[in-house]
Scaffold this motif. Structure first.
Motif, PDB file in Angstrom:
ATOM      1  N   ASP A  14      23.346  -1.354  31.948  1.00 42.40           N
ATOM      2  CA  ASP A  14      22.437  -1.291  32.795  1.00 42.40           C
ATOM      3  C   ASP A  14      23.364  -2.801  33.537  1.00 42.40           C
ATOM      4  O   ASP A  14      22.995  -3.086  34.717  1.00 42.40           O
ATOM      5  CB  ASP A  14      21.442  -2.302  32.340  1.00 42.40           C
ATOM      6  CG  ASP A  14      20.330  -1.219  31.937  1.00 42.40           C
ATOM      7  OD1 ASP A  14      19.951  -0.258  32.435  1.00 42.40           O
ATOM      8  OD2 ASP A  14      20.078  -0.950  30.614  1.00 42.40           O
ATOM      9  N   LEU A 112      18.465 -11.982  31.523  1.00 40.89           N
ATOM     10  CA  LEU A 112      18.385 -10.475  31.480  1.00 40.89           C
ATOM     11  C   LEU A 112      16.633 -10.340  31.566  1.00 40.89           C
ATOM     12  O   LEU A 112      15.991  -9.441  31.231  1.00 40.89           O
ATOM     13  CB  LEU A 112      18.797 -10.409  30.129  1.00 40.89           C
ATOM     14  CG  LEU A 112      20.283  -9.550  30.143  1.00 40.89           C
ATOM     15  CD1 LEU A 112      21.135  -9.349  28.252  1.00 40.89           C
ATOM     16  CD2 LEU A 112      20.246  -8.558  30.945  1.00 40.89           C
ATOM     17  N   HIS A 113      16.197 -12.524  30.641  1.00 43.28           N
ATOM     18  CA  HIS A 113      14.581 -11.681  30.624  1.00 43.28           C
ATOM     19  C   HIS A 113      13.597 -12.034  32.315  1.00 43.28           C
ATOM     20  O   HIS A 113      13.528 -11.093  32.303  1.00 43.28           O
ATOM     21  CB  HIS A 113      14.127 -13.145  29.768  1.00 43.28           C
ATOM     22  CG  HIS A 113      13.004 -13.983  29.951  1.00 43.28           C
ATOM     23  ND1 HIS A 113      12.140 -13.046  29.035  1.00 43.28           N
ATOM     24  CD2 HIS A 113      11.733 -13.859  30.924  1.00 43.28           C
ATOM     25  CE1 HIS A 113      10.204 -13.075  29.233  1.00 43.28           C
ATOM     26  NE2 HIS A 113      10.933 -14.110  30.198  1.00 43.28           N
ATOM     27  N   HIS A 116      13.924  -8.205  33.217  1.00 45.70           N
ATOM     28  CA  HIS A 116      13.076  -7.171  32.887  1.00 45.70           C
ATOM     29  C   HIS A 116      12.055  -8.102  33.335  1.00 45.70           C
ATOM     30  O   HIS A 116      10.629  -6.310  33.316  1.00 45.70           O
ATOM     31  CB  HIS A 116      13.243  -7.840  31.057  1.00 45.70           C
ATOM     32  CG  HIS A 116      11.969  -7.041  30.713  1.00 45.70           C
ATOM     33  ND1 HIS A 116      11.934  -5.443  30.488  1.00 45.70           N
ATOM     34  CD2 HIS A 116      10.676  -7.733  30.150  1.00 45.70           C
ATOM     35  CE1 HIS A 116      11.429  -4.838  30.045  1.00 45.70           C
ATOM     36  NE2 HIS A 116      10.403  -6.219  29.318  1.00 45.70           N
ATOM     37  N   HIS A 117      11.502  -9.249  33.689  1.00 46.10           N
ATOM     38  CA  HIS A 117      10.060  -9.278  33.789  1.00 46.10           C
ATOM     39  C   HIS A 117      10.012  -9.671  35.733  1.00 46.10           C
ATOM     40  O   HIS A 117       9.204  -9.518  35.741  1.00 46.10           O
ATOM     41  CB  HIS A 117       9.707 -11.063  33.883  1.00 46.10           C
ATOM     42  CG  HIS A 117       9.665 -10.614  31.736  1.00 46.10           C
ATOM     43  ND1 HIS A 117       8.555 -10.227  31.643  1.00 46.10           N
ATOM     44  CD2 HIS A 117      10.379 -11.024  30.853  1.00 46.10           C
ATOM     45  CE1 HIS A 117       7.936 -10.174  30.606  1.00 46.10           C
ATOM     46  NE2 HIS A 117       8.704 -10.381  29.909  1.00 46.10           N
TER      47      HIS A 117
END
Length: 448
Positions: A14, A112-113, A116-117
Protein backbone atom coordinates in the motif's frame (compact mmCIF):
# COMPACT_ATOMS: atom_id res chain seq x y z
CA UNK A 1 15.77 -3.85 1.09
CA UNK A 2 12.81 -5.88 -0.24
CA UNK A 3 12.87 -9.65 0.12
CA UNK A 4 14.15 -11.46 -2.92
CA UNK A 5 11.33 -13.98 -2.90
CA UNK A 6 7.62 -13.58 -3.56
CA UNK A 7 7.64 -10.66 -6.00
CA UNK A 8 3.85 -10.79 -6.07
CA UNK A 9 3.77 -9.57 -2.47
CA UNK A 10 5.72 -6.48 -3.47
CA UNK A 11 3.02 -5.46 -5.91
CA UNK A 12 0.44 -5.59 -3.10
CA UNK A 13 2.19 -2.95 -1.01
CA UNK A 14 0.00 0.00 0.00
CA UNK A 15 2.66 2.51 1.09
CA UNK A 16 6.43 2.69 1.18
CA UNK A 17 8.02 5.04 3.73
CA UNK A 18 11.53 6.07 2.71
CA UNK A 19 13.74 6.81 5.69
CA UNK A 20 16.57 7.76 3.35
CA UNK A 21 16.50 9.69 0.09
CA UNK A 22 13.40 8.79 -1.97
CA UNK A 23 15.43 8.44 -5.17
CA UNK A 24 17.39 5.64 -3.51
CA UNK A 25 14.28 3.49 -2.99
CA UNK A 26 14.47 0.11 -4.74
CA UNK A 27 12.64 0.45 -8.10
CA UNK A 28 10.56 -2.59 -7.28
CA UNK A 29 8.94 -0.64 -4.42
CA UNK A 30 8.05 2.55 -6.27
CA UNK A 31 4.85 0.97 -7.59
CA UNK A 32 3.20 0.85 -4.15
CA UNK A 33 -0.51 1.59 -4.43
CA UNK A 34 -0.33 4.89 -2.55
CA UNK A 35 3.18 5.90 -3.48
CA UNK A 36 6.47 6.51 -1.71
CA UNK A 37 6.34 8.73 1.35
CA UNK A 38 9.51 10.51 2.39
CA UNK A 39 10.61 12.73 5.26
CA UNK A 40 12.09 16.21 5.22
CA UNK A 41 13.49 17.96 8.32
CA UNK A 42 13.98 21.64 7.60
CA UNK A 43 16.32 21.93 4.62
CA UNK A 44 17.56 18.33 5.04
CA UNK A 45 16.19 15.80 2.58
CA UNK A 46 16.39 13.01 5.19
CA UNK A 47 16.75 12.74 8.98
CA UNK A 48 20.16 11.14 8.40
CA UNK A 49 21.84 14.08 6.63
CA UNK A 50 25.18 14.95 8.24
CA UNK A 51 24.29 18.66 8.46
CA UNK A 52 20.82 18.01 9.93
CA UNK A 53 19.59 21.29 11.51
CA UNK A 54 23.08 22.78 11.76
CA UNK A 55 22.37 25.70 9.46
CA UNK A 56 19.00 26.42 11.11
CA UNK A 57 20.74 26.30 14.51
CA UNK A 58 23.50 28.64 13.32
CA UNK A 59 21.00 31.09 11.79
CA UNK A 60 19.07 31.31 15.07
CA UNK A 61 15.81 29.82 13.77
CA UNK A 62 13.28 29.29 16.56
CA UNK A 63 11.54 26.24 15.07
CA UNK A 64 11.75 23.84 12.16
CA UNK A 65 9.22 21.98 10.02
CA UNK A 66 9.23 18.19 9.86
CA UNK A 67 7.30 17.07 6.77
CA UNK A 68 5.91 13.83 5.43
CA UNK A 69 5.87 14.17 1.64
CA UNK A 70 4.46 12.27 -1.31
CA UNK A 71 6.02 12.44 -4.73
CA UNK A 72 7.83 10.52 -7.40
CA UNK A 73 11.56 10.11 -6.99
CA UNK A 74 12.19 12.48 -9.89
CA UNK A 75 9.72 15.10 -8.68
CA UNK A 76 11.53 18.21 -7.48
CA UNK A 77 8.69 19.52 -5.30
CA UNK A 78 6.64 16.70 -3.77
CA UNK A 79 3.58 17.88 -1.87
CA UNK A 80 3.15 17.71 1.89
CA UNK A 81 0.91 15.07 3.45
CA UNK A 82 1.51 16.01 7.11
CA UNK A 83 3.66 18.59 8.87
CA UNK A 84 4.84 19.23 12.44
CA UNK A 85 6.82 22.15 13.85
CA UNK A 86 9.30 21.57 16.64
CA UNK A 87 11.50 23.98 18.60
CA UNK A 88 15.22 24.41 18.02
CA UNK A 89 17.23 24.47 21.23
CA UNK A 90 19.44 27.57 21.12
CA UNK A 91 22.18 25.78 23.07
CA UNK A 92 22.16 22.13 22.02
CA UNK A 93 22.12 20.95 18.41
CA UNK A 94 21.81 17.37 19.68
CA UNK A 95 18.62 18.13 21.63
CA UNK A 96 17.21 19.91 18.58
CA UNK A 97 17.89 16.88 16.41
CA UNK A 98 16.37 14.48 18.92
CA UNK A 99 13.18 16.54 19.12
CA UNK A 100 12.85 16.75 15.32
CA UNK A 101 13.50 13.05 14.74
CA UNK A 102 10.78 12.13 17.24
CA UNK A 103 8.04 13.54 14.99
CA UNK A 104 7.98 11.26 11.90
CA UNK A 105 6.23 8.33 13.60
CA UNK A 106 3.30 10.59 14.53
CA UNK A 107 3.09 12.00 11.01
CA UNK A 108 3.03 8.56 9.37
CA UNK A 109 0.35 7.26 11.73
CA UNK A 110 -1.82 10.34 11.18
CA UNK A 111 -1.47 10.12 7.38
CA UNK A 112 -2.38 6.41 7.42
CA UNK A 113 -5.47 7.16 9.49
CA UNK A 114 -6.63 9.80 7.03
CA UNK A 115 -5.96 7.46 4.13
CA UNK A 116 -8.06 4.75 5.78
CA UNK A 117 -11.03 7.01 6.49
CA UNK A 118 -10.91 9.47 3.58
CA UNK A 119 -9.54 7.32 0.80
CA UNK A 120 -7.22 8.74 -1.83
CA UNK A 121 -8.53 12.27 -1.16
CA UNK A 122 -6.23 12.22 1.90
CA UNK A 123 -3.27 12.07 -0.47
CA UNK A 124 -4.04 15.45 -2.02
CA UNK A 125 -2.08 17.04 0.82
CA UNK A 126 -1.12 20.68 1.03
CA UNK A 127 0.98 22.92 -1.19
CA UNK A 128 4.64 22.10 -1.73
CA UNK A 129 7.01 23.62 0.82
CA UNK A 130 8.96 26.74 -0.07
CA UNK A 131 12.26 25.95 -1.75
CA UNK A 132 15.06 25.46 0.78
CA UNK A 133 18.68 26.35 0.01
CA UNK A 134 20.91 23.35 -0.47
CA UNK A 135 23.83 23.60 1.93
CA UNK A 136 26.26 20.82 2.62
CA UNK A 137 28.39 19.93 5.60
CA UNK A 138 29.77 23.10 7.29
CA UNK A 139 33.51 23.75 7.08
CA UNK A 140 35.63 23.62 10.23
CA UNK A 141 35.87 27.42 10.49
CA UNK A 142 32.07 27.77 10.48
CA UNK A 143 31.74 25.06 13.14
CA UNK A 144 34.28 26.78 15.38
CA UNK A 145 32.65 30.21 15.09
CA UNK A 146 29.23 28.78 15.86
CA UNK A 147 30.51 26.86 18.89
CA UNK A 148 32.17 30.03 20.24
CA UNK A 149 28.98 32.05 19.78
CA UNK A 150 26.87 29.43 21.59
CA UNK A 151 29.36 29.31 24.48
CA UNK A 152 29.34 33.11 24.77
CA UNK A 153 25.54 33.11 24.86
CA UNK A 154 25.47 30.52 27.65
CA UNK A 155 28.00 32.51 29.68
CA UNK A 156 26.03 35.73 29.18
CA UNK A 157 22.80 34.15 30.38
CA UNK A 158 24.52 32.74 33.46
CA UNK A 159 25.95 36.13 34.35
CA UNK A 160 22.55 37.73 33.89
CA UNK A 161 20.98 35.04 36.09
CA UNK A 162 23.43 35.86 38.87
CA UNK A 163 22.01 39.36 39.30
CA UNK A 164 18.38 38.95 38.24
CA UNK A 165 15.62 36.39 37.83
CA UNK A 166 12.55 36.01 35.68
CA UNK A 167 9.14 36.06 37.39
CA UNK A 168 5.57 35.66 36.16
CA UNK A 169 2.75 37.95 37.18
CA UNK A 170 -0.97 38.43 36.45
CA UNK A 171 -2.62 41.64 35.21
CA UNK A 172 -6.24 42.66 34.66
CA UNK A 173 -8.31 45.44 33.12
CA UNK A 174 -12.03 46.18 32.66
CA UNK A 175 -13.36 45.38 29.22
CA UNK A 176 -13.95 48.49 27.17
CA UNK A 177 -17.64 49.42 26.78
CA UNK A 178 -17.29 49.25 22.99
CA UNK A 179 -15.24 46.02 23.03
CA UNK A 180 -16.52 43.67 20.37
CA UNK A 181 -16.41 39.91 20.20
CA UNK A 182 -13.47 39.78 17.82
CA UNK A 183 -9.82 38.91 18.37
CA UNK A 184 -8.29 40.43 21.51
CA UNK A 185 -5.63 43.13 21.40
CA UNK A 186 -3.47 43.17 24.51
CA UNK A 187 -1.60 46.35 23.58
CA UNK A 188 -4.69 48.50 23.03
CA UNK A 189 -5.11 49.68 26.65
CA UNK A 190 -3.01 49.52 29.86
CA UNK A 191 -3.19 46.65 32.36
CA UNK A 192 -3.10 46.71 36.16
CA UNK A 193 -0.69 44.17 37.73
CA UNK A 194 -1.98 42.05 40.60
CA UNK A 195 0.64 42.27 43.32
CA UNK A 196 1.83 38.97 44.80
CA UNK A 197 3.64 38.37 48.12
CA UNK A 198 7.43 38.47 47.88
CA UNK A 199 7.85 34.67 47.93
CA UNK A 200 4.91 33.92 45.60
CA UNK A 201 4.29 34.06 41.85
CA UNK A 202 0.92 34.39 40.12
CA UNK A 203 0.17 32.99 36.65
CA UNK A 204 -2.53 31.28 34.53
CA UNK A 205 -5.47 33.65 35.24
CA UNK A 206 -9.07 32.55 34.53
CA UNK A 207 -12.37 34.39 34.95
CA UNK A 208 -15.89 33.27 35.83
CA UNK A 209 -18.97 35.47 36.29
CA UNK A 210 -21.55 34.25 38.79
CA UNK A 211 -24.64 36.16 39.94
CA UNK A 212 -23.19 39.42 38.65
CA UNK A 213 -19.86 39.01 40.45
CA UNK A 214 -16.54 38.43 38.68
CA UNK A 215 -14.09 35.91 40.14
CA UNK A 216 -10.44 35.64 39.17
CA UNK A 217 -8.83 32.21 39.61
CA UNK A 218 -5.06 31.81 39.24
CA UNK A 219 -2.05 29.65 39.94
CA UNK A 220 -0.35 30.70 43.19
CA UNK A 221 3.19 29.33 43.35
CA UNK A 222 4.99 29.38 46.71
CA UNK A 223 8.78 29.15 46.76
CA UNK A 224 8.71 27.97 50.34
CA UNK A 225 6.36 25.08 49.50
CA UNK A 226 8.02 24.39 46.16
CA UNK A 227 4.67 23.95 44.43
CA UNK A 228 1.51 25.83 43.49
CA UNK A 229 -2.13 25.73 44.49
CA UNK A 230 -5.21 27.46 43.12
CA UNK A 231 -6.18 30.86 44.52
CA UNK A 232 -9.16 33.13 43.93
CA UNK A 233 -10.12 36.79 44.39
CA UNK A 234 -13.16 38.86 43.38
CA UNK A 235 -12.64 41.68 40.88
CA UNK A 236 -14.69 44.84 41.39
CA UNK A 237 -14.74 48.30 39.75
CA UNK A 238 -12.55 49.46 42.63
CA UNK A 239 -10.02 46.65 42.10
CA UNK A 240 -9.59 43.25 43.78
CA UNK A 241 -11.64 42.69 46.92
CA UNK A 242 -8.83 41.72 49.26
CA UNK A 243 -5.99 39.40 48.25
CA UNK A 244 -6.15 36.04 46.47
CA UNK A 245 -6.98 33.21 48.88
CA UNK A 246 -6.05 29.58 48.38
CA UNK A 247 -9.13 27.54 47.42
CA UNK A 248 -7.56 24.23 46.33
CA UNK A 249 -4.35 22.48 47.32
CA UNK A 250 -3.06 18.98 46.69
CA UNK A 251 0.14 17.12 47.49
CA UNK A 252 1.40 17.89 44.00
CA UNK A 253 1.62 20.99 41.84
CA UNK A 254 -1.63 22.55 40.53
CA UNK A 255 -1.96 25.24 37.88
CA UNK A 256 -4.13 26.46 34.98
CA UNK A 257 -7.45 26.68 36.92
CA UNK A 258 -9.99 26.28 34.11
CA UNK A 259 -13.27 27.13 35.87
CA UNK A 260 -16.73 26.75 34.30
CA UNK A 261 -20.43 26.21 35.01
CA UNK A 262 -22.45 23.24 33.74
CA UNK A 263 -26.00 22.16 34.62
CA UNK A 264 -26.19 24.68 37.46
CA UNK A 265 -22.99 23.50 39.15
CA UNK A 266 -19.52 25.06 39.25
CA UNK A 267 -16.52 23.00 38.18
CA UNK A 268 -12.76 23.41 38.26
CA UNK A 269 -10.43 21.61 35.85
CA UNK A 270 -6.86 22.42 36.94
CA UNK A 271 -3.68 21.07 35.47
CA UNK A 272 -2.47 18.26 37.72
CA UNK A 273 0.07 16.65 35.42
CA UNK A 274 2.28 15.75 38.40
CA UNK A 275 -0.42 13.27 39.44
CA UNK A 276 -0.57 11.73 35.97
CA UNK A 277 -4.27 12.35 35.37
CA UNK A 278 -6.84 14.92 34.26
CA UNK A 279 -9.14 15.43 37.25
CA UNK A 280 -12.37 17.43 37.59
CA UNK A 281 -13.45 19.16 40.85
CA UNK A 282 -16.92 20.35 41.83
CA UNK A 283 -17.74 23.27 44.13
CA UNK A 284 -19.75 22.58 47.27
CA UNK A 285 -19.14 26.12 48.62
CA UNK A 286 -18.17 28.38 45.71
CA UNK A 287 -15.60 29.81 45.36
CA UNK A 288 -13.66 28.17 48.20
CA UNK A 289 -14.89 24.62 48.67
CA UNK A 290 -13.92 22.05 46.02
CA UNK A 291 -14.04 18.25 46.01
CA UNK A 292 -12.84 15.72 43.47
CA UNK A 293 -15.76 14.77 41.20
CA UNK A 294 -14.34 12.64 38.36
CA UNK A 295 -11.02 11.52 36.90
CA UNK A 296 -11.68 12.29 33.25
CA UNK A 297 -8.51 10.82 31.75
CA UNK A 298 -6.31 8.55 33.90
CA UNK A 299 -2.67 7.65 33.32
CA UNK A 300 -2.01 10.78 31.24
CA UNK A 301 0.55 13.50 31.87
CA UNK A 302 -1.36 16.28 30.15
CA UNK A 303 -0.74 20.03 30.32
CA UNK A 304 -3.29 22.84 30.53
CA UNK A 305 -6.58 20.91 30.04
CA UNK A 306 -9.22 23.11 28.40
CA UNK A 307 -12.90 22.18 28.10
CA UNK A 308 -15.30 23.14 25.31
CA UNK A 309 -19.04 22.51 24.95
CA UNK A 310 -19.74 22.21 21.22
CA UNK A 311 -22.39 20.50 19.06
CA UNK A 312 -23.93 18.68 22.01
CA UNK A 313 -20.64 17.15 23.22
CA UNK A 314 -17.89 17.97 25.67
CA UNK A 315 -14.43 18.32 24.13
CA UNK A 316 -11.28 18.23 26.23
CA UNK A 317 -8.08 19.72 24.80
CA UNK A 318 -4.65 19.27 26.44
CA UNK A 319 -0.99 19.29 25.48
CA UNK A 320 1.31 16.31 25.89
CA UNK A 321 5.08 16.11 25.66
CA UNK A 322 6.37 13.35 23.43
CA UNK A 323 9.65 11.65 24.37
CA UNK A 324 12.55 13.74 23.14
CA UNK A 325 10.49 16.91 22.63
CA UNK A 326 11.70 20.16 24.14
CA UNK A 327 8.18 21.31 25.08
CA UNK A 328 4.64 19.95 25.32
CA UNK A 329 4.03 20.71 21.66
CA UNK A 330 1.44 18.04 20.76
CA UNK A 331 -2.26 18.87 21.20
CA UNK A 332 -4.61 15.98 21.99
CA UNK A 333 -8.40 15.88 22.17
CA UNK A 334 -10.82 13.68 24.09
CA UNK A 335 -14.61 13.85 23.75
CA UNK A 336 -17.65 12.66 25.70
CA UNK A 337 -21.42 13.08 25.77
CA UNK A 338 -21.39 13.86 29.50
CA UNK A 339 -18.86 15.22 31.96
CA UNK A 340 -18.70 11.89 33.75
CA UNK A 341 -17.64 10.22 30.50
CA UNK A 342 -16.72 7.85 29.12
CA UNK A 343 -14.05 9.97 27.46
CA UNK A 344 -12.73 8.81 24.09
CA UNK A 345 -9.43 9.82 22.52
CA UNK A 346 -9.59 11.50 19.13
CA UNK A 347 -8.31 9.15 16.40
CA UNK A 348 -6.01 11.85 14.96
CA UNK A 349 -4.19 12.55 18.25
CA UNK A 350 -2.08 14.56 18.33
CA UNK A 351 -4.38 16.76 16.23
CA UNK A 352 -1.81 19.59 16.21
CA UNK A 353 1.93 19.01 16.40
CA UNK A 354 3.31 22.54 16.40
CA UNK A 355 5.42 24.19 19.07
CA UNK A 356 4.08 27.58 17.87
CA UNK A 357 0.46 26.96 18.90
CA UNK A 358 -0.31 23.48 20.28
CA UNK A 359 -0.31 24.04 24.05
CA UNK A 360 -3.54 25.70 25.31
CA UNK A 361 -3.29 29.31 26.52
CA UNK A 362 -6.79 29.92 27.88
CA UNK A 363 -10.47 29.23 27.32
CA UNK A 364 -11.96 29.20 23.83
CA UNK A 365 -13.17 32.58 22.57
CA UNK A 366 -16.43 32.90 20.67
CA UNK A 367 -17.84 35.78 18.68
CA UNK A 368 -17.53 37.53 15.34
CA UNK A 369 -14.17 35.90 14.60
CA UNK A 370 -15.60 32.38 15.00
CA UNK A 371 -14.46 29.76 17.48
CA UNK A 372 -10.94 30.81 18.54
CA UNK A 373 -8.48 28.62 20.44
CA UNK A 374 -5.61 30.45 22.19
CA UNK A 375 -2.36 28.46 22.09
CA UNK A 376 1.12 29.06 23.44
CA UNK A 377 3.98 29.83 21.10
CA UNK A 378 6.97 28.17 22.77
CA UNK A 379 9.26 28.34 19.73
CA UNK A 380 11.37 31.11 21.29
CA UNK A 381 11.13 29.79 24.83
CA UNK A 382 8.48 28.59 27.27
CA UNK A 383 5.25 30.58 26.87
CA UNK A 384 6.79 33.29 24.68
CA UNK A 385 3.57 34.47 22.98
CA UNK A 386 -0.03 33.47 22.23
CA UNK A 387 -1.27 32.28 18.84
CA UNK A 388 -5.00 32.66 18.15
CA UNK A 389 -6.32 29.87 15.88
CA UNK A 390 -9.77 29.61 14.34
CA UNK A 391 -11.29 26.13 14.62
CA UNK A 392 -12.55 25.21 11.15
CA UNK A 393 -13.44 21.52 11.65
CA UNK A 394 -14.18 19.73 14.93
CA UNK A 395 -15.70 16.26 14.80
CA UNK A 396 -15.09 12.84 16.28
CA UNK A 397 -13.06 11.94 13.19
CA UNK A 398 -11.38 15.17 12.10
CA UNK A 399 -9.92 18.42 13.41
CA UNK A 400 -8.54 21.45 11.62
CA UNK A 401 -7.60 24.93 12.81
CA UNK A 402 -5.89 27.92 11.22
CA UNK A 403 -3.85 30.68 12.92
CA UNK A 404 -5.57 34.06 12.54
CA UNK A 405 -3.90 36.31 15.12
CA UNK A 406 -1.32 36.69 17.88
CA UNK A 407 -0.71 38.33 21.23
CA UNK A 408 2.95 39.34 21.35
CA UNK A 409 4.91 40.04 24.54
CA UNK A 410 4.98 43.75 23.77
CA UNK A 411 1.96 45.05 25.65
CA UNK A 412 3.78 46.24 28.78
CA UNK A 413 7.20 47.50 29.89
CA UNK A 414 9.72 44.74 30.41
CA UNK A 415 7.42 41.93 29.27
CA UNK A 416 9.51 38.97 28.07
CA UNK A 417 6.74 36.42 27.52
CA UNK A 418 2.97 36.10 27.80
CA UNK A 419 1.18 32.75 27.75
CA UNK A 420 -2.39 32.97 29.14
CA UNK A 421 -5.33 35.20 28.19
CA UNK A 422 -8.98 35.05 29.29
CA UNK A 423 -12.01 37.34 29.40
CA UNK A 424 -15.62 37.53 30.53
CA UNK A 425 -18.29 40.20 30.06
CA UNK A 426 -16.61 42.59 32.50
CA UNK A 427 -12.86 41.98 32.55
CA UNK A 428 -9.81 40.73 30.68
CA UNK A 429 -6.88 38.98 32.37
CA UNK A 430 -3.42 38.08 31.13
CA UNK A 431 -0.08 36.95 32.53
CA UNK A 432 3.47 37.90 31.69
CA UNK A 433 7.08 37.14 32.48
CA UNK A 434 9.59 39.87 33.31
CA UNK A 435 13.09 40.13 34.75
CA UNK A 436 13.52 41.54 38.25
CA UNK A 437 16.60 42.23 40.42
CA UNK A 438 17.82 39.30 42.49
CA UNK A 439 17.04 41.15 45.73
CA UNK A 440 13.32 40.57 45.02
CA UNK A 441 13.95 36.80 45.17
CA UNK A 442 11.32 36.05 42.52
CA UNK A 443 13.08 33.12 40.89
CA UNK A 444 11.61 31.54 37.77
CA UNK A 445 8.23 29.86 37.72
CA UNK A 446 8.93 26.19 37.07
CA UNK A 447 8.19 24.88 33.59
CA UNK A 448 6.01 21.81 33.38
Amino acid sequence: RPPAADPGALGALDVVVALGRPEAVDPRLTGARHGVWSLRVGAARTPTDEALLFWEHRDGDASVAVRLELGAADQATPHTLECAWTAIDAVSLQRSRAAACDKPATLVRRALHRLHHEGTAALDGGPPPAPEPTRGHPPARTLARHAARVAAGVLGRRLQGAVSREAWYVAYRPRAPDAGAGLPSAASRPWTPLRAPLDHVYADPFLIEREGRHWLFLEDYSYRAGKAGIACVELTPDGPRGVPETVLEEDGHLSYPFVFEADGAMYLLPESSASGRIALYRAHDFPRGWALEHVLVPATRAMDPTLLRHDGRYWLFAAVQAPGSLFADDLCIWWASALAGPWRAHPLNPVVSDVRRARPAGAFLTGDAGLIRPGQDCSRGYGHAITLSRVEVLSTRDYRERPVGRIEPDWGPGVLATHSYNRDAGYEVIDANRRLPMLRRPGARPRH
